[in-house]
Structures are given as structure tokens and as C-alpha cells.
Design a protein around this motif. Structure first.
Motif, PDB file in Angstrom:
ATOM      1  N   TYR A 111       6.163  13.629   0.705  1.00 55.24           N
ATOM      2  CA  TYR A 111       5.885  13.443  -0.722  1.00 55.24           C
ATOM      3  C   TYR A 111       5.366  14.714  -1.390  1.00 55.24           C
ATOM      4  N   SER A 112       4.911  15.661  -0.586  1.00 55.17           N
ATOM      5  CA  SER A 112       4.418  16.911  -1.164  1.00 55.17           C
ATOM      6  C   SER A 112       4.500  18.013  -0.118  1.00 55.17           C
ATOM      7  N   LYS A 113       4.870  19.198  -0.563  1.00 56.26           N
ATOM      8  CA  LYS A 113       4.862  20.370   0.304  1.00 56.26           C
ATOM      9  C   LYS A 113       3.584  21.184   0.137  1.00 56.26           C
ATOM     10  N   ASP A 114       2.749  20.779  -0.795  1.00 51.70           N
ATOM     11  CA  ASP A 114       1.507  21.512  -1.051  1.00 51.70           C
ATOM     12  C   ASP A 114       0.486  21.242   0.041  1.00 51.70           C
ATOM     13  N   TYR A 115      -0.227  22.285   0.430  1.00 52.95           N
ATOM     14  CA  TYR A 115      -1.286  22.140   1.421  1.00 52.95           C
ATOM     15  C   TYR A 115      -2.388  21.242   0.876  1.00 52.95           C
ATOM     16  N   PHE A 116      -2.691  21.401  -0.415  1.00 59.08           N
ATOM     17  CA  PHE A 116      -3.590  20.491  -1.118  1.00 59.08           C
ATOM     18  C   PHE A 116      -2.748  19.763  -2.165  1.00 59.08           C
ATOM     19  N   PRO A 117      -2.305  18.552  -1.873  1.00 54.80           N
ATOM     20  CA  PRO A 117      -1.351  17.868  -2.757  1.00 54.80           C
ATOM     21  C   PRO A 117      -1.975  17.494  -4.100  1.00 54.80           C
ATOM     22  N   SER A 118      -1.101  17.211  -5.050  1.00 51.85           N
ATOM     23  CA  SER A 118      -1.574  16.701  -6.336  1.00 51.85           C
ATOM     24  C   SER A 118      -1.890  15.217  -6.217  1.00 51.85           C
ATOM     25  N   ALA A 119      -2.832  14.770  -7.000  1.00 49.33           N
ATOM     26  CA  ALA A 119      -3.181  13.352  -7.010  1.00 49.33           C
ATOM     27  C   ALA A 119      -2.009  12.506  -7.490  1.00 49.33           C
ATOM     28  N   ASP A 120      -1.185  13.060  -8.361  1.00 43.62           N
ATOM     29  CA  ASP A 120      -0.032  12.308  -8.861  1.00 43.62           C
ATOM     30  C   ASP A 120       0.929  11.958  -7.731  1.00 43.62           C
ATOM     31  N   SER A 121       1.153  12.899  -6.821  1.00 43.87           N
ATOM     32  CA  SER A 121       2.056  12.612  -5.706  1.00 43.87           C
ATOM     33  C   SER A 121       1.445  11.566  -4.780  1.00 43.87           C
ATOM     34  N   TYR A 122       0.127  11.515  -4.732  1.00 44.30           N
ATOM     35  CA  TYR A 122      -0.514  10.533  -3.853  1.00 44.30           C
ATOM     36  C   TYR A 122      -0.392   9.123  -4.420  1.00 44.30           C
ATOM     37  N   VAL A 123      -0.413   8.994  -5.738  1.00 39.87           N
ATOM     38  CA  VAL A 123      -0.200   7.683  -6.356  1.00 39.87           C
ATOM     39  C   VAL A 123       1.192   7.162  -5.997  1.00 39.87           C
ATOM     40  N   VAL A 124       2.191   8.036  -6.047  1.00 35.46           N
ATOM     41  CA  VAL A 124       3.550   7.642  -5.669  1.00 35.46           C
ATOM     42  C   VAL A 124       3.581   7.213  -4.207  1.00 35.46           C
ATOM     43  N   TYR A 125       2.909   7.968  -3.347  1.00 34.37           N
ATOM     44  CA  TYR A 125       2.878   7.635  -1.920  1.00 34.37           C
ATOM     45  C   TYR A 125       2.271   6.252  -1.693  1.00 34.37           C
ATOM     46  N   LEU A 126       1.127   5.986  -2.302  1.00 33.60           N
ATOM     47  CA  LEU A 126       0.457   4.701  -2.087  1.00 33.60           C
ATOM     48  C   LEU A 126       1.290   3.538  -2.608  1.00 33.60           C
ATOM     49  N   GLN A 127       1.947   3.724  -3.734  1.00 34.78           N
ATOM     50  CA  GLN A 127       2.787   2.645  -4.260  1.00 34.78           C
ATOM     51  C   GLN A 127       3.966   2.382  -3.336  1.00 34.78           C
ATOM     52  N   ASP A 128       4.545   3.442  -2.797  1.00 33.06           N
ATOM     53  CA  ASP A 128       5.637   3.268  -1.834  1.00 33.06           C
ATOM     54  C   ASP A 128       5.142   2.570  -0.574  1.00 33.06           C
ATOM     55  N   PHE A 129       3.938   2.919  -0.124  1.00 36.58           N
ATOM     56  CA  PHE A 129       3.358   2.280   1.062  1.00 36.58           C
ATOM     57  C   PHE A 129       3.253   0.775   0.840  1.00 36.58           C
ATOM     58  N   ALA A 130       2.772   0.394  -0.338  1.00 36.50           N
ATOM     59  CA  ALA A 130       2.606  -1.032  -0.640  1.00 36.50           C
ATOM     60  C   ALA A 130       3.952  -1.746  -0.728  1.00 36.50           C
ATOM     61  N   GLU A 131       4.924  -1.117  -1.379  1.00 38.80           N
ATOM     62  CA  GLU A 131       6.207  -1.788  -1.628  1.00 38.80           C
ATOM     63  C   GLU A 131       7.089  -1.835  -0.385  1.00 38.80           C
ATOM     64  N   ARG A 132       7.200  -0.744   0.323  1.00 34.02           N
ATOM     65  CA  ARG A 132       8.094  -0.702   1.483  1.00 34.02           C
ATOM     66  C   ARG A 132       7.621  -1.627   2.599  1.00 34.02           C
ATOM     67  N   LEU A 133       6.309  -1.762   2.724  1.00 35.80           N
ATOM     68  CA  LEU A 133       5.772  -2.627   3.771  1.00 35.80           C
ATOM     69  C   LEU A 133       5.616  -4.068   3.299  1.00 35.80           C
ATOM     70  N   GLY A 134       5.926  -4.314   2.029  1.00 37.32           N
ATOM     71  CA  GLY A 134       5.900  -5.674   1.497  1.00 37.32           C
ATOM     72  C   GLY A 134       4.522  -6.301   1.505  1.00 37.32           C
ATOM     73  N   LEU A 135       3.499  -5.516   1.197  1.00 38.91           N
ATOM     74  CA  LEU A 135       2.135  -6.050   1.222  1.00 38.91           C
ATOM     75  C   LEU A 135       1.941  -7.067   0.102  1.00 38.91           C
ATOM     76  N   ASN A 136       1.131  -8.081   0.386  1.00 36.69           N
ATOM     77  CA  ASN A 136       0.883  -9.171  -0.560  1.00 36.69           C
ATOM     78  C   ASN A 136      -0.217  -8.760  -1.533  1.00 36.69           C
ATOM     79  N   ILE A 137       0.185  -8.196  -2.667  1.00 37.70           N
ATOM     80  CA  ILE A 137      -0.764  -7.677  -3.651  1.00 37.70           C
ATOM     81  C   ILE A 137      -0.601  -8.417  -4.966  1.00 37.70           C
ATOM     82  N   HIS A 138      -1.702  -8.882  -5.516  1.00 39.54           N
ATOM     83  CA  HIS A 138      -1.716  -9.457  -6.864  1.00 39.54           C
ATOM     84  C   HIS A 138      -2.246  -8.387  -7.813  1.00 39.54           C
ATOM     85  N   TYR A 139      -1.352  -7.831  -8.636  1.00 36.09           N
ATOM     86  CA  TYR A 139      -1.742  -6.778  -9.570  1.00 36.09           C
ATOM     87  C   TYR A 139      -2.283  -7.388 -10.863  1.00 36.09           C
TER      88      TYR A 139
END
Length: 628
Positions: A111-139
Motif C-alpha cells: 500500500y505504500s513504498k514510503d519508509y514512513f507511510p502517509s496516514a491516508d494510505s493506512y486508512v485504505v489499508y485498514l478498510q481493505d483489511f475489513a472488507e477482504r476478510l469480511g469482518l462483521n462491522i456495523h458502521y
């Protein structure tokens, strides 16, 4: 026609009421509050185990905290994409952002090639983690009340009732709080603090600070991050706090000031107008005074009551005599206690500033509310300023430890373990000290535990909280009188503010002086009696331990320096030679020494090893071996 219309509307109303009632009453065994990194991590483990759970998130995405923080959008958690090895466990030692999962694509390096990634890329990572693994989340479900209720709808006994702002009620047997720390720390009793801008709401556009003088209260990473962002625009920046700067490379605590943010130390030391100063007075003994468009910090509010003659007698060269265009408060965050009713109110922890953390036990359970557990940064009270439990690369492992405890406590599944023979223990220890990430990141807090049985067979448990060793059975489901633990630790007097960590004698290479190692290194501790007392400040005391000498590249595979000393330590515990020999040599030793055989030879004969003739024996022996 009219009656048909009335019936249709009546049916629609009934269906609406049924749907509304279904939405208003949700039952699960586990309710996780918050879909940040720790909530997702615990949710992943529960889903993989097919447990009944729900993650309740107040915002529309996972990891919403990172949509706003850090304000200047650069994380200080490293993203080392290459280590030269393909071992996933080892590589996790240097990946401070990824969560644990079986999906190889869910690694931050994708999700990032930066040694210190941007917070924006981390939001994308966490959302993908939740969706790809099908976690039961009530937003979009903000919990506004957590209470305990008896004779709930899930089994018998006490349950929790969680009320969401829009009316939904959640009933669960176990609550896991992973809300993080998001409430700005605004100290009470600090006169004039309302004149300061907060880190959470200040401008992050350097143009807004053009030519201005700025005081920053707080000298952690958020304060220095803010200073670095505006230093090129300001006339000068002053920074103050109540204690000296703690540099992470000196303290070995990743929550202290990281080098990436410490630009202002340079400009201060090189006398380029910027400055740092400490106030030994408490916050209640300071005040911010506004005079016209200027602000001034008064380090002793009693000065405000002095008449002009007394003021004239004060020193006129005080470092804090400057006035400022802006004062910015960067004093961190604290836990939100407001959602808990009196029946489910966790006590605040005495660790750190009072009410910064909830008070929890070594199994991550509230000290005052049974069946309420905590995950993530809010568990950092257990290792505050000691290890990485307040950060993703640390609490992904404490979240895993919490899950393993829950499996034992509520489902009767003991902590995962493997069975080892004594002859295999040394090699397994060496393997773990070279690749294990959990004990590497959570040094001094999580340790591998070898439980020695009455028959000398071993159950090996990974990443157990050291503070729970006195209650090992309750924590893990494993019981044993004798233990060997593998811990990672720095030298006793090496870490701390002001320590000279770059001195010429900072490293030890001689295995005979391994106990003087300064850098992170493995230590084995042997307990021949059950541990009965709770130790929170240090590892349980024992006189039988072995330091593995530190290594420049953290590769503890040198035969003489690392492996042989570990094997000999284990041999001393079992009072047996644990080397492995071919069957031919075992037979020779049997002829020579009788019953005093190495352990692997004893196993060979006890498992059906047959006596063979001398001719057959010598035919299979190396030329260098003789039975004479």
C-alpha cells in the motif's frame, strides 16, 4: 378497493415495525467497540474461530482516527519493505503497520513504498483489511451508553447492554473496548488554556504562521511534528514541557521523540532563535495571559498578583519573557470514560496522567468490571514507557494474547502449544529468538514459555504476558511447576533520557560477557518452583538465567557464541547431555558407559533400538570412530 389500500398500508406498517425491532435488538457473545486497528485485529481472530461477534464503529469507515491524525499525515511507524529474507514472521519485526492475517496481500508494503507511510494510505489499508476478510462491522453506529444487565437474552447471568445513538441496542456477554485514545488532553486548572489552539483543530497550513512567534506546549511527537511543519514560516518557535526531552533512540521507547521529528533541536542548539525549555512547576502553576493580540506564558501565576514594585525586583532576563502570536497545545490524548454508566464504569489507571488510561489486569480485563476487556492503545498502561503496547506493531500481539485467553476462558480451548522433547528445546529456542516478532516487539512484556512436565516433556507456548505467569493456568489453560521463558531485553542501564547510547563501548561481542549486553538480546530464565507473585515492574526473580550475547545483525545462529551456550544451559536444567548422535555411536556409548547415556541415545534404545554385532557396527561407523 379502499379496504385493499388500508390492508396494504397496515401490512407495510407491520413489516416496518418488525424490521425496526430487529435492528433495535442485536445479540452477540462479543461486542467490540471501535473498528480501529486493534478492533479489526481482535475481530479477525474471533471470525477465524467462528465466534459470535460484532464490531461497532461510530464512523463510516474502519480506522477513522487516521483520517484526521496525525495532523501532518506522516506516520512514524516504519514500513521496511525489504529485509533480505522471505520469512514472514521475521519480516514482521520490521513491519510496524500490518495486522496479523492469513492473507499475504494484506501487508502494508503493498500500500505504500514510503519508509514512513502517509496516514491516508493506512486508512485504505485498514478498510481493505475489513472488507477482504469480511469482518462483521456495523458502521455509523456510535455507542453512547455501556451498562450491565442481569438475566440478559444471551444465556444466563449478567450481560452488557450497549445503546447506540440511533436506537439500536446490543446485548453481549463480553465487551471488548478498542476505542483508542482520542479525547484531547486539556489539563484542568491551567489558567488561560482556552487561549491556546489545540493540536486537534489548529491550522496545518504553514502560510497561516508566516512571520509569527509561536509557543508549543508539549514536546512529544505531535509537538515536534507541528514545529517541523511551520519552522520555515515562523519568526521563532519556543517549546515547553514539564520534563526533559526523551529521545526514542536513547530510551528505546518508540513513543518518545523520534528522529524524524526533531528538527527543532538542531535550530535550538545552533542558536537560530528557536528554543526549548522546561518548567518544573506543575500545569496548575502556570497560566496563559492575553494582552491585546499577544499571549504570554506565566510560569508562576502568583506573579500576576504582584504590584509593580515587586515585579521590578524579578529577574529581567527570564527565558519565558517573550510574548507570542499563537500558543498551541500538543498534550496528547486520553481515554473516553463518558460512555460508561455507573454499573459498567472502569476505574482509571494510576499509570501516566490520572484518567489517561483505564485500569486493567494482566489478562486485559477491567480491574473493576468483570467480562469487560480492552485492546489496543488503551492497554498501554501495562507497559507504559517500557515496550510497544501502545503502538500497532506491539498491540497486534497483545490483541492476539487477549484472543487466546478468551478462547480458554469462555470456550475451554487452551493456549496453542507444541510438544517438544528436551533434545529439541534448544534448537526451538534458537529458532524463535531469530525470527519471532511478538517477543521482539513486546520485549519485556510478552515471552515464550516452555512448560516442563513431570515426564520432562515440554509444552511450548508463544507470546504469553510475563505479568500473568503467576496465574498461568487461568490465563492459558496450561499448568506446570517448572518453566523456562524466553524474553528479549535491553541492557539494564543502557536505556534512558540522556544516556550515551553511542559510546565506543556500547556493544559486547564476547559470549562470556553476555550478561553485559546492551542492545536487545534474548535471555532465558528458569523457574524450578511455581511463580506465585504478581510482577508488574520487572521479570519474576530467579537465580538461574542465561543471556545470549547481543548480535550486530540480530542473527543468533553462531555456533560457539550463541547455540552451544543455549544448549548447555538447557542441559544443566535437565542434567543430561542433549546432543544428538547416530545410532552407531549410541551403541558404542552403551558399551563404554553403561546406563550413563546421552538423552537421544536413551530415546533410541527405549524406542526399540536393537543390539547389533561388532562387525555390523564397525561397517557403519566413520573411519574416525573406534569402539576400542
Amino acid at each position: 378497493m379502499e379496504s385493499s389500500f388500508i390492508f396494504t398500508n397496515w401490512l407495510f406498517l407491520v413489516m416496518f415495525v418488525v424490521v425496526a425491532n430487529c435492528q433495535a435488538d442485536v445479540n452477540h457473545q462479543y461486542c467490540i467497540i471501535g473498528a480501529g486497528p486493534s478492533g479489526l485485529q481482535v475481530g479477525y481472530f474471533l471470525q477465524r474461530a467462528e465466534r459470535s461477534y460484532v464490531i461497532i464503529e461510530k464512523d463510516s469507515v474502519a480506522g477513522s482516527f487516521f483520517q484526521r491524525y496525525p495532523r501532518h499525515r506522516k506516520l512514524v511507524s516504519i514500513n521496511k519493505r525489504h529485509t533480505g529474507l522471505t520469512n514472514k514472521e521475521f519480516n514482521f519485526r520490521h513491519d510496524w503497520n500490518s495486522l496479523i492475517s492469513d492473507d499475504e496481500s494484506l501487508m502494508m508494503r503493498h500500500y505504500s513504498k514510503d519508509y514512513f507511510p502517509s496516514a491516508d494510505s493506512y486508512v485504505v489499508y485498514l478498510q481493505d483489511f475489513a472488507e477482504r476478510l469480511g469482518l462483521n462491522i456495523h458502521y455509523n453506529s456510535e455507542i453512547v451508553s455501556v451498562a450491565r444487565e442481569k438475566d440478559g437474552s444471551i444465556g444466563k447471568g449478567e450481560t452488557f447492554l450497549l445503546k447506540e445513538r440511533n436506537g439500536t441496542s446490543y446485548h453481549c456477554k463480553v465487551v471488548i473496548v478498542s476505542t483508542g485514545m482520542w479525547v484531547p488532553n486539556i489539563p484542568e486548572g491551567f489558567r488561560g488554556i482556552e487561549h491556546a489552539e489545540g493540536y486537534e483543530s489548529m491550522s496545518i497550513d504553514p502560510k497561516d504562521f508566516e512571520g509569527q512567534s509561536v509557543l508549543i506546549i508539549g514536546r512529544g511527537n505531535s509537538g515536534f511534528e507541528t514545529a517541523s511543519n511551520i519552522v520555515g514560516s515562523t519568526a521563532f518557535i519556543h517549546m515547553t514541557s514539564r520534563s526533559r526531552i526523551r529521545l526514542a533512540f536513547q530510551t528505546h521507547y518508540v513513543g518518545d521523540l523520534r528522529a524524524i521529528n526533531n528538527e527543532l533541536i538542531d535550530t535550538y542548539q545552533l542558536k537560530s532563535l528557536d528554543g526549548l525549555f522546561e518548567s518544573e512547576l506543575g500545569l496548575k502553576n502556570q497560566a496563559i495571559v492575553k494582552e491585546g493580540n499577544k499571549l504570554q506564558l506565566v510560569l508562576n501565576p502568583d506573579f500576576l498578583d504582584l504590584d509593580s514594585d515587586m515585579l521590578e525586583k524579578l529577574p529581567d532576563n527570564l527565558g519565558f519573557r517573550s510574548s507570542y502570536d499563537r500558543i498551541i497545545r500538543c498534550m496528547g490524548f486520553k481515554f473516553d470514560f463518558s460512555i460508561f454508566t455507573s454499573s459498567a464504569q472502569p476505574d482509571p489507571s494510576p499509570v501516566g496522567d490520572y484518567d489517561k488510561y483505564p485500569n486493567i489486569q494482566c489478562n486485559y480485563e477491567s480491574s473493576s468490571v468483570p467480562n469487560m476487556f480492552f485492546a489496543g492503545v488503551v492497554t498501554h498502561s501495562l507497559d507504559y514507557r517500557k515496550s510497544a503496547g501502545g503502538f500497532i506493531h506491539g498491540f497486534r500481539y497483545t490483541a492476539q494474547a487477549l484472543f487466546r485467553h478468551l478462547e480458554w476462558r469462555y470456550h475451554g480451548l487452551a493456549w496453542p502449544s507444541i510438544s517438544l522433547a528436551p533434545a529439541d528445546l534448544a534448537s526451538h529456542f534458537v529458532k524463535r529468538m531469530n525470527e519471532a516478532s511478538g517477543i521482539y516487539q513486546m520485549f519485556g512484556i510478552l515471552a515464550d514459555v516452555a512448560v516442563l512436565g513431570e515426564d520432562d516433556m515440554i509444552e511450548y507456548l508463544e507470546e504469553v504476558p510475563i505479568a500473568s505467569l503467576h496465574m498461568l493456568k487461568d490465563m492459558t489453560g496450561h499448568d506446570g511447576k517448572r518453566l523456562i521463558i524466553l524474553n528479549m531485553q535491553y541492557g539494564q542501564n543502557y536505556s534512558g533520557p540522556g544516556k550515551d547510547v553511542l559510546s565506543e563501548d556500547r556493544a559486547i561481542g564476547d559470549a562470556s560477557s553476555a550478561d553485559k549486553s546492551n542492545f536487545l538480546h534474548p535471555v532465558l530464565y528458569y523457574y524450578k518452583e511455581p511463580i506465585k507473585d504478581l510482577f508488574l515492574e520487572d521479570i519474576p526473580k530467579t537465580d538461574i538465567y542465561h543471556h545470549v550475547v547481543e548480535d550486530f545483525v540480530t542473527d543468533w545462529t553462531a555456533r560457539r557464541a550463541h547455540i552451544i551456550p543455549v544448549r548447555r544451559f538447557i542441559e544443566a536444567i535437565f542434567d543430561s547431555d542433549l546432543r544428538c548422535f547416530p545410532s552407531e555411536l549410541c551403541f558404542q556409548y552403551a558399551l563404554t558407559y553403561g546406563n550413563s547415556l546421552p538423552l537421544c541415545c536413551q530415546d533410541y534404545f527405549s524406542n526399540g533400538g536393537q543390539t547389533i554385532g561388532v562387525a555390523e557396527l564397525t561397517a557403519n561407523m566413520p573411519e574416525s570412530v573406534s569402539i576400542q
